[in-house]
Scaffold this motif. Structure first.
Motif, PDB file in Angstrom:
ATOM      1  N   HIS A 283       0.831  -1.203   0.000  1.00  0.00           N
ATOM      2  CA  HIS A 283       0.000   0.000   0.000  1.00  0.00           C
ATOM      3  C   HIS A 283       0.865   1.252   0.000  1.00  0.00           C
ATOM      4  CE1 HIS A 283      -3.330  -2.645   1.928  1.00  0.00           C
ATOM      5  NE2 HIS A 283      -3.377  -2.678   0.608  1.00  0.00           N
ATOM      6  N   TYR A 284       0.327   2.312  -0.593  1.00  0.00           N
ATOM      7  CA  TYR A 284       1.070   3.567  -0.680  1.00  0.00           C
ATOM      8  C   TYR A 284       0.069   4.685  -0.916  1.00  0.00           C
ATOM      9  CZ  TYR A 284       0.442   2.985  -5.755  1.00  0.00           C
ATOM     10  OH  TYR A 284      -0.088   2.821  -7.004  1.00  0.00           O
ATOM     11  N   ASP A 285       0.536   5.926  -0.747  1.00  0.00           N
ATOM     12  CA  ASP A 285      -0.274   7.098  -1.050  1.00  0.00           C
ATOM     13  C   ASP A 285       0.641   8.184  -1.587  1.00  0.00           C
ATOM     14  OD1 ASP A 285       1.045   8.122   1.185  1.00  0.00           O
ATOM     15  OD2 ASP A 285      -0.673   7.845   2.521  1.00  0.00           O
ATOM     16  N   ARG A 286       0.132   9.401  -1.717  1.00  0.00           N
ATOM     17  CA  ARG A 286       0.942  10.496  -2.272  1.00  0.00           C
ATOM     18  C   ARG A 286       2.205  10.737  -1.458  1.00  0.00           C
ATOM     19  NH1 ARG A 286      -1.896  15.767  -2.286  1.00  0.00           N
ATOM     20  NH2 ARG A 286      -0.199  16.409  -3.659  1.00  0.00           N
ATOM     21  N   ASP A 287       2.075  10.642  -0.142  1.00  0.00           N
ATOM     22  CA  ASP A 287       3.215  10.934   0.725  1.00  0.00           C
ATOM     23  C   ASP A 287       4.204   9.788   0.804  1.00  0.00           C
ATOM     24  OD1 ASP A 287       2.130  13.449   1.327  1.00  0.00           O
ATOM     25  OD2 ASP A 287       0.901  12.598   2.932  1.00  0.00           O
ATOM     26  N   GLN A 288       3.803   8.601   0.360  1.00  0.00           N
ATOM     27  CA  GLN A 288       4.682   7.436   0.366  1.00  0.00           C
ATOM     28  C   GLN A 288       4.769   6.850  -1.040  1.00  0.00           C
ATOM     29  OE1 GLN A 288       2.367   5.385   3.469  1.00  0.00           O
ATOM     30  NE2 GLN A 288       4.215   5.406   4.731  1.00  0.00           N
ATOM     31  N   PHE A 289       4.931   7.736  -2.001  1.00  0.00           N
ATOM     32  CA  PHE A 289       4.903   7.333  -3.398  1.00  0.00           C
ATOM     33  C   PHE A 289       6.013   6.339  -3.735  1.00  0.00           C
ATOM     34  CE2 PHE A 289       6.054   8.068  -7.916  1.00  0.00           C
ATOM     35  CZ  PHE A 289       4.849   7.690  -8.500  1.00  0.00           C
ATOM     36  N   ALA A 290       7.138   6.421  -3.048  1.00  0.00           N
ATOM     37  CA  ALA A 290       8.252   5.525  -3.345  1.00  0.00           C
ATOM     38  C   ALA A 290       7.882   4.055  -3.148  1.00  0.00           C
ATOM     39  CB  ALA A 290       9.460   5.882  -2.473  1.00  0.00           C
ATOM     40  N   LEU A 291       6.886   3.793  -2.292  1.00  0.00           N
ATOM     41  CA  LEU A 291       6.479   2.410  -2.040  1.00  0.00           C
ATOM     42  C   LEU A 291       5.780   1.790  -3.243  1.00  0.00           C
ATOM     43  CD1 LEU A 291       5.153   2.720   1.630  1.00  0.00           C
ATOM     44  CD2 LEU A 291       7.401   1.937   0.832  1.00  0.00           C
ATOM     45  N   LYS A 292       5.359   2.619  -4.176  1.00  0.00           N
ATOM     46  CA  LYS A 292       4.736   2.102  -5.400  1.00  0.00           C
ATOM     47  C   LYS A 292       5.676   1.148  -6.135  1.00  0.00           C
ATOM     48  CE  LYS A 292       3.010   3.825  -9.887  1.00  0.00           C
ATOM     49  NZ  LYS A 292       1.861   2.938 -10.066  1.00  0.00           N
ATOM     50  N   ALA A 293       6.979   1.396  -6.042  1.00  0.00           N
ATOM     51  CA  ALA A 293       7.957   0.566  -6.761  1.00  0.00           C
ATOM     52  C   ALA A 293       7.899  -0.890  -6.329  1.00  0.00           C
ATOM     53  CB  ALA A 293       9.365   1.124  -6.558  1.00  0.00           C
ATOM     54  N   ASP A 294       7.503  -1.168  -5.101  1.00  0.00           N
ATOM     55  CA  ASP A 294       7.394  -2.562  -4.656  1.00  0.00           C
ATOM     56  C   ASP A 294       6.314  -3.307  -5.438  1.00  0.00           C
ATOM     57  OD1 ASP A 294       9.376  -2.156  -2.741  1.00  0.00           O
ATOM     58  OD2 ASP A 294       7.937  -1.544  -1.202  1.00  0.00           O
ATOM     59  N   ASN A 295       5.284  -2.592  -5.835  1.00  0.00           N
ATOM     60  CA  ASN A 295       4.239  -3.228  -6.635  1.00  0.00           C
ATOM     61  C   ASN A 295       4.725  -3.541  -8.046  1.00  0.00           C
ATOM     62  OD1 ASN A 295       1.709  -3.194  -4.872  1.00  0.00           O
ATOM     63  ND2 ASN A 295       2.433  -1.079  -4.692  1.00  0.00           N
ATOM     64  N   LYS A 296       5.668  -2.745  -8.538  1.00  0.00           N
ATOM     65  CA  LYS A 296       6.254  -3.049  -9.846  1.00  0.00           C
ATOM     66  C   LYS A 296       6.958  -4.398  -9.806  1.00  0.00           C
ATOM     67  CE  LYS A 296       8.385   0.210 -12.157  1.00  0.00           C
ATOM     68  NZ  LYS A 296       9.401   1.174 -12.648  1.00  0.00           N
ATOM     69  N   ILE A 297       7.706  -4.644  -8.728  1.00  0.00           N
ATOM     70  CA  ILE A 297       8.412  -5.918  -8.588  1.00  0.00           C
ATOM     71  C   ILE A 297       7.424  -7.077  -8.550  1.00  0.00           C
ATOM     72  CG2 ILE A 297      10.000  -7.243  -7.151  1.00  0.00           C
ATOM     73  CD1 ILE A 297      11.226  -4.779  -8.571  1.00  0.00           C
TER      74      ILE A 297
END
Length: 510
Positions: A283-297
């Motif tokens: 999970h991620y949001d605007r303030d934790q946008f960097a966590l989106k990369a884990d979903n790419k993996i």
């Protein structure tokens, strides 16, 4: 005609306007496209605003299995049916939206697609099937005693419900009627022999009625006989009044004047929210946008592609048909995939030659391209969460939902400037980027080279200005396309339809 079986299940309903929404599909009961999302989300949003909104749809096997607290409430003897049609009442699987299912096994007990057989051909009796549905909708709109409920407004959606307003036109106690066009290209057209066979009143076969170039048009019934007609974005409402996009009905839509408008669809942020989505792992949001990369993996693993957080991942979800501009995607894939740091993920189904072409590309580029033929809700959510950009080069798009999902998930949309795509995406230019308004990329010319140039433009920003890319993506995440604003516009449309209905009654009695 009607035999009561039991009282309708009761659930607390807010006071206010009573609205019956009719649709041929609704998520998650059965879904082939965006109509299903709208049919489930809009009545739920209306209930949040104090309406007593309810949904009616055909009793497909999958829908019957998922309906909560289901019980039969009455049986109807319908023209052309050898056995009685049952009305089942229950609740939506995910929230307390009352739903009526039309249980007519001869018409709707067919696994799979509501409209086509396993080979992709239209069911041969679609006219009979959806005329039956419209007849039942019209009866419920007049208030069945067993239901102890009558709507103030009947809200039909797309051609499968288009005959209900026509069947109600001479009924004094009918509710106000609203008809929404989700895609004008699908009109429910049948030949004159079908019209004669299914037993519609002869008086409706006129140019001012259901006749359209010597064919029966279900969608024309909804347009002609409803108090208000709308489509699902303001830009598409303007486009379909032109010969280019009007599919032969542009003159009629111009003729009905102020009765026709556009209301942009919303999306359900309880379902589409990267901060809480149960179908994605991180999970991620605007303030934790960097966590989106884990979903790419995770997405790369799902599609059997090499793990690479730095890859530029392009996604597509949708139907493989000309309208969606898939031919443009096929045309540019060889050039796109020449860059080994680009990956393409596709979840789609449609025309068999396009499906085969995508499979061949995936076989030729096994480290860069993943393809799933079909629709899969889990994969759809994971593509929205794991991709960097989302392609929608549609030739026309009444509203579009995936570009709105993409905005919410920080997956930058690349779209054609048409319909709802133009209404929801702010083009990235030096000015809009500097002002913090840009949310995606708009393609003005539907040619492979124009689409390719826009992808390269996005890629440059992604690789050369990571801070600028983050601002672009998070600006999209901040946009509000929730259903509440759209539902309030529908409330105003219902009020206009009710006023139109009142004026017609007054004129008829004068």
């Amino acid at each position: 005609m009607e035999q009561s079986l039991s009282s309708s299940p009761t659930s607390p309903t807010p006071p206010g306007l009573r609205v019956l929404v009719a649709s041929s599909e609704a998520h998650p009961l059965i879904k082939t496209g965006g109509l299903a999302d709208v049919a489930a989300s809009l009545p739920a949003a209306l209930r949040q605003l104090g309406c007593d909104a309810r949904l009616i749809m055909p009793g497909y096997p999958r829908a019957m299995r998922q309906l909560r607290a289901a019980q039969p409430v009455c049986e109807l003897q319908m023209p052309g049916c050898r056995v009685a049609v049952r009305i089942l009442a229950g609740l939506h699987p995910d929230h307390d939206l009352p739903i009526y299912l039309v249980d007519a096994p001869e018409s709707f007990t067919r696994e799979g697609n509501p409209y086509t057989d396993l080979s992709g051909r239209d069911w041969g009796d679609n006219a009979e099937r959806f005329l039956l549905f419209c007849r039942v909708v019209a009866l419920l709109a007049q208030g069945l005693p067993a239901l102890k409920w009558q709507p103030d407004v009947l809200h039909g959606n797309d051609w499968q419900t288009g005959l209900a307003p026509a069947l109600l036109q001479e009924t004094p106690q009918r509710p106000a009627t609203v008809f929404t066009i989700h895609n004008l290209a699908y009109q429910g057209l049948f030949d004159r022999a079908t019209y004669d066979r299914i037993g519609l009143p002869a008086a409706l076969w006129t140019l001012s009625g259901l006749e359209f170039h010597q064919r029966l048009s279900f969608i024309k019934g909804g347009i002609v006989f409803s108090d208000r007609v709308n489509t699902v974005s303001p830009t598409y409402a303007a486009e379909v009044r032109t010969p280019r996009f009007g599919c032969g009905l542009d003159g009629l839509l111009r003729q009905i004047g102020g009765r026709f408008s556009g209301i942009l669809n919303g999306i359900d942020y309880d379902v589409w929210n990267p901060a809480s989505d149960p179908l994605i792992a991180h999970h991620y949001d605007r303030d934790q946008f960097a966590l989106k990369a884990d979903n790419k993996i995770d997405l790369q693993r799902d599609f059997g592609l090499p793990r690479n957080e730095d890859a530029f991942v392009i996604g597509y979800i949708g139907r493989l048909v000309e309208q969606k501009g898939v031919d443009l995607i096929l045309a540019i894939l060889p050039e796109v995939l020449r860059d080994p740091r680009i990956q393409v993920m596709i979840v789609a189904a449609g025309e068999r030659p396009i499906e085969q072409a995508l499979r061949e590309f995936a076989a030729q580029y096994p480290r860069q391209m993943g393809v799933f033929i079909g629709y899969d809700e889990v994969r759809a959510h994971r593509i929205e969460a794991g991709c960097d950009v989302f392609l929608m080069p549609s030739r026309f798009e009444p509203c579009g939902l995936n570009q709105i999902y993409s905005l919410r998930y920080g997956t930058v949309p690349i779209v054609h400037r048409t319909g709802g795509l133009a209404d929801t995406v702010v083009n990235s230019t030096p000015e809009t980027l500097a002002q913090g308004r840009a949310t995606g990329f708009l393609v003005d010319e539907l040619q492979p080279q124009a689409l390719l140039a826009t992808i390269w433009q996005a890629l440059r920003l992604y690789r050369e200005e990571p801070d600028g890319w983050r601002r672009l993506a998070t600006t999209g995440m901040a946009q509000d396309f929730s259903w509440e604003a759209s539902a309030r516009q529908y409330l105003r449309l219902y009020a206009d339809a009710s006023a139109e209905r009142h004026n017609r009654l007054h004129a008829a009695s004068a």
